[in-house]
Design a protein around this motif. Structure first.
Motif, mmCIF file in Angstrom:
data_model
loop_
_atom_site.group_PDB
_atom_site.id
_atom_site.type_symbol
_atom_site.label_atom_id
_atom_site.label_comp_id
_atom_site.label_asym_id
_atom_site.label_seq_id
_atom_site.Cartn_x
_atom_site.Cartn_y
_atom_site.Cartn_z
ATOM 1 N N SER A 1 0.829 -1.202 0.000
ATOM 2 C CA SER A 1 0.000 0.000 0.000
ATOM 3 C C SER A 1 0.872 1.265 0.000
ATOM 4 N N ALA B 1 2.284 2.276 -3.370
ATOM 5 C CA ALA B 1 1.362 2.555 -4.472
ATOM 6 C C ALA B 1 1.548 3.967 -5.019
ATOM 7 N N ARG B 2 2.073 4.869 -4.189
ATOM 8 C CA ARG B 2 2.216 6.261 -4.621
ATOM 9 C C ARG B 2 3.323 6.434 -5.668
ATOM 10 N N TYR B 3 4.164 5.426 -5.812
ATOM 11 C CA TYR B 3 5.224 5.531 -6.825
ATOM 12 C C TYR B 3 4.640 5.053 -8.143
#
Lengths: 493, 484
Positions: free
Chosen positions: A322, A325-327
């Motif tokens: 989780s 996920a921002r990458y």
């Protein structure tokens, strides 16, 4: 040589004006220039910034300022965001990322006058026990086996931090520990390292791996150096909801407390037939040292220890899947263009993440998936609660625990790379304390038969780092560890 | 709208539940300090937390929690003293972290209810399942560039309350009444502005159909409907579609659909095959949300009077009909306006004026009650002039129109235009005599028994007096003269 000094000795020398902060920093920058090509402990060297900070420190010293770390050159694990200085997390996906902000921990160090030499190498996103997973190449352990020049791993994930300190390229370094990433590499590199209680240091601005486990801590060549560094790094931060609103004690003073009257627990579940005799012997030696200094040794049980590693490798990847996920290539870091949004995500993440990160993202995604959540993640959380209860029960009987830090000394680069489970076993002694959030310290206690350092691990009650430091300092004095690695600044050519 | 759909082989009943996303009124976002103002330049209200930069952490905004608790109290709901934030994981370009922080397993507010009023005067209590806090996503703009999508993160991280109803609604009308009532309550509480056009309130509609007495059949969710009217239309369209599917031997598949208002139909948004697995798990960056009893009690003590209570009070204290009271409390400003006008005056008269001439004037001028050309005080003064017989009812309407046009006070309009009512019996008698003298034929007819010519004479007298005659005195004088 100035690089021979401990952090506390260097601090005292600066105060006495024996040398200047610029001289001290230049000596370390010279060591970095000389040794980093061989050791690869730094991903980014911020020499200009270090010189500016050192000059400012000299001015402050001249003005009579007395800040705890004034003019002391450190290495910063490249997981801490540093304003204006590239922060990669050891990953290709963050290769071009220059944060516009400073992590709370590094901001605290700068507040106290520290000089930053550069960003230390690490396993990619702090996922690893060997520093082999860094996108910026492996770190070489400054130690070698006697009569054997094959490069060894420094441990991980804070391998760059520990190698830099062991080779005397820095007086100390920041590190982070999720399942052993401070303690295991400290043990492999023959230095001290402290993972404080979860919540003691702010996580704000540290690239997240597993949020419920990640904790920053110091590594240095002495226990007292770690205490001084932690005193600056720690403290409540309203920007981190999990940071503890507690006063920061005088950790350095705790190093002088001694162990007289303390009860030290020996968890029987940490014993196994497969433990190398040298490590078993060193453990017994450590207990003897503490007994000699007035501590009482008590057998205790941590019955859920055997589930620690399996549980850890559910919880940590779940959170990582989780957190990572921002990458996605949308806002920062590397982007690989694709035919549509999904294609762009897939190409960006396939090229940006290395094999170990991809493996853990997949494990984490799997254990959180519908139909598997209850069997894996939820079950792991329940076991985690039992592991915490083990420690709570043990600390009703004893003040601290003593165990080996790792089941082996440093191994060769390339070993265990084809067997993730064998690699994960490196963390078998460190993971339970991470799962419980309790503080731990690794202190070098001796060399094995091949001349490689071995560490002992001291575990304490939540927010009782002071006892951990007290025990660690006694072990350090008793061990009298003065050995030098094969590669170090000032080594005879 | 009966809620019953006549199928080819018998009637079908609709079963409807609503999920309303209400944007919380707060100065800053749910987990960051960024501003929440609507309509700002794209990406000007975005912090590093909102953009999910590495190492950024959420910190709960206490005011957003207070707003959710106030709303829960306003819905007569159970407040959960311990709740938790979870991550809902999915990839999209306007979801910076790759997960939305929401409350999945443990919402801050539990079961409550809303009473709705229907056109026939009946009321129905609709269950509220839960209310939870969550972050809004950003906005994808697909119309700014021929081949690229633009992302605006201003909305990213703004606090939303998701209010989930029980499947208690049976007609589109009930759904509309529920939405309007919920909006009224939110506005009373000041927790959401309820502005569906700006997207600060959005509805998801769960619809299924069944034969009477059956258990529930499969439902579909129609997402992101942005007006009460569209919600009602979407329900009708979706229910009709499902009846058609069942009656032609098919099976309604659970899916998410979108309403196309232009064509009046719903269409599939995503199917089961690419349904997301959101991989909910507790957000390890946030501690459980633990509320303090005294703090909740303090919020409860500060709650405003809510529409149901206000309506009951208007009926009991002011003697209004239930219908009039419901109309007046539908909007807090209208209710306050009414109370100002009615204070110390005839409340029913005040209500009639507000719901009649006043609302008509607002409609005509396109103004709201907030920028009304006639203030509550001015309307009250007009009613006072009526009560003390300075003017009569007919003139009052004329004065009111002049107030709307000029903004002047009723007294000055009456004075400057000489609209004061004539009560001088001599003047009235004179006017009566002149009217009777001018209409000898009508007078004769009246005397022969054509009583209804009385009204004609009243009209003529009032006309002769430019409308200013006191109606009672005019009547009385006429009656005397005619019976003489």
């Amino acid at each position: 040589m100035l690089t021979d000094l401990s952090l506390v000795e260097a601090r005292d020398g600066l105060r006495r004006r024996d040398f200047s902060a610029v001289e001290l920093t230049e000596a370390h920058l010279d060591a970095v220039a000389a040794l980093n090509p061989r050791i690869n402990a730094f991903i980014t060297v911020s020499a200009d910034m270090a010189r500016t900070q050192a000059a400012a420190a000299d001015a402050a010293l001249a003005a009579g300022e007395d800040r705890p770390l004034l003019g002391l050159p450190l290495a910063i694990k490249d997981l801490f965001c540093t304003e204006g200085v590239r922060t990669t997390a050891g990953s290709r996906i963050l290769e071009p990322f220059v944060p516009p902000y400073e992590s709370t921990v590094t901001a605290n160090l700068l507040r106290d006058g520290a000089v930053f030499l550069g960003k230390a190498n690490l396993d990619e996103f702090a996922m690893g026990s060997s520093n082999m997973t860094s996108a910026f190449g492996p770190v070489r352990n400054p130690w070698t086996r006697r009569g054997d020049n094959r490069p060894l791993v420094p441990g991980g994930s804070s391998g760059g931090s520990c190698a830099a300190v062991a080779a005397r390229m820095a007086l100390g370094a920041t590190a982070t520990d999720t399942g052993g990433s401070i303690r295991q590499p400290a043990s492999f590199c023959g230095i001290a390292g402290v993972k404080p209680t979860y919540g003691r240091c702010s996580r704000w601005g540290i690239v997240a791996f597993a949020s419920s486990l990640d904790q920053a801590g110091p590594v240095a060549r002495t226990v007292e150096d770690c205490a001084v560094l932690l005193g600056s790094m720690a403290g409540f931060d309203p920007k981190d909801s999990t940071s503890a609103d507690r006063a920061v004690p005088d950790f350095a003073a705790a190093c002088r407390r001694g162990v007289r009257g303390l009860r030290i627990g020996v968890p029987r579940e940490y014993r196994s037939d497969s433990m190398p005799p040298e490590i078993e012997a060193m453990w017994q030696q450590g207990l003897a040292w503490l007994r000699d200094e007035g501590a009482e040794i008590v057998d205790v049980s941590l019955p859920h220890t055997k589930y620690g590693l399996a549980t850890y490798y559910i919880v940590a990847p779940a959170e990582a899947s989780s957190n990572l996920a921002r990458y996605d290539g949308v806002r920062f870091g590397r982007r690989v263009e694709g035919e549509d949004l999904t294609d762009m995500y897939e190409r960006t993440r396939a090229e940006g993440f290395g094999a170990e990160v991809r493996r853990r993202v997949m494990i984490g995604t799997y254990v959180l998936s519908a139909g598997y959540y209850d069997a894996y993640y939820l079950r792991a959380q329940k076991v985690r609660a039992l592991i915490l209860r083990d420690f709570t029960d043990a600390y009703a009987q004893v003040d601290a625990l003593l165990t080996p830090t790792a089941p082996s000394a440093a191994f060769a680069q390339g070993d265990k790379m084809d067997d993730p489970v064998a690699m994960y076993l490196n963390d078998v002694f460190t993971v339970p304390a991470s799962m419980a959030g309790v503080p731990g310290l690794s202190v070098p206690a001796g060399l094995d038969g091949q001349g490689l350092p071995l560490g002992l691990q001291v575990l304490g009650r939540p927010f009782d780092e002071e006892t951990v430091f007290a025990v660690g300092a006694v072990l350090e004095r008793a061990a009298g560890f003065r050995h030098l690695p094969a590669i170090w600044a000032g080594a005879p050519a | 709208m009966s809620g019953v759909i006549e199928g080819r082989d018998g009637p079908w009943e609709m079963v409807i539940g609503l999920e309303v996303h209400a944007q919380v009124i707060s100065r800053s976002k749910l987990f960051s300090g960024s501003a929440t103002e609507f309509g700002a330049e794209p990406n000007t209200q975005v912090s590093l937390v909102d953009a999910a930069f590495p190492g950024m952490l959420p910190v709960i905004n206490g005011e957003c929690v207070a707003q959710a608790v106030r709303t829960g109290l306003g819905l007569d709901a159970h407040i959960n003293m311990v709740s938790r934030f979870d991550r809902k994981n999915y990839f999209y370009a306007d979801l910076p972290a790759g997960y939305q922080i929401s409350q999945y397993a443990h919402p801050v507010v539990g079961a409550g209810s809303i009473e709705i009023e229907l056109a026939d005067g009946s009321t129905k209590r609709i269950g509220v399942t839960r209310l939870h806090l969550e972050q809004d996503a950003g906005k994808s703009l697909h119309d700014q560039h021929p081949s690229k999508s633009f992302i605006d993160l201003n909305r990213s991280g703004i606090a939303l309350m998701e209010v989930v109803s029980e499947p208690d609604l049976r007609t589109a009308e009930e759904a509309g009444a529920y939405l309007r009532k919920l909006r009224t309550i939110l506005r009373y509480l000041g927790t959401c502005d309820g502005n569906m056009e700006e997207g600060s309130m959005r509805a998801g509609v769960n619809v299924s159909v069944r034969r009477h007495g059956e258990p529930f059949r499969t439902r579909c969710e129609v997402k992101n409907v942005n007006s009460v009217r569209f919600v009602m239309q979407a329900i009708e369209a979706e229910a009709a579609r499902q009846v058609e599917v069942w009656e032609s031997g098919g099976t309604v598949e659970q899916e998410t659909r979108l309403f196309d208002p232009a064509r009046g139909v719903t269409r599939s948004m995503r199917s089961k095959e690419d349904a997301h697995d959101y991989r909910y798990f507790p957000d390890p960056d946030l501690l459980p949300l633990v509320l303090d009893e005294a703090w909740v009690a303090g919020l409860r003590a500060e709650l405003p009077e809510l529409p149901d209570a206000k309506r009951a009070r208007f009926v009991a204290e002011h003697g209004l009909s239930a219908y009039d009271a419901a109309v007046l409390v539908a909007d807090q400003e209208t209710a306050a306006f009414f109370e100002t006008v009615a204070a110390g005056r005839d409340a029913k008269l005040a209500a009639n004026w507000i719901m009649g001439d006043f609302f008509a004037a607002l409609n005509r001028t396109g103004r709201g009650i907030g920028d009304s050309p006639v203030s509550a005080a001015a309307l009250g003064q007009l009613l006072d002039l009526l009560a003390n017989r300075t003017i009569n009812g007919r003139i009052a309407k004329e004065v009111f129109e002049a107030m709307v046009d000029t903004g002047e006070s009723p007294a000055s309009i009456v004075e400057s235009r000489g609209l004061r009512q004539v009560t001088d019996t001599g003047a009235i008698e004179g006017a009566v005599d002149r009217v009777l003298a001018a209409h000898p034929d009508k007078l004769a007819e009246y005397r022969r028994g054509k009583d209804k010519l009385f009204g004609f004479f009243v009209g003529q007298v009032m006309k002769a007096m430019a409308g200013k005659g006191n109606p009672a005195l005019v009547n009385e004088t006429l009656r005397q003269r005619l019976s003489a």
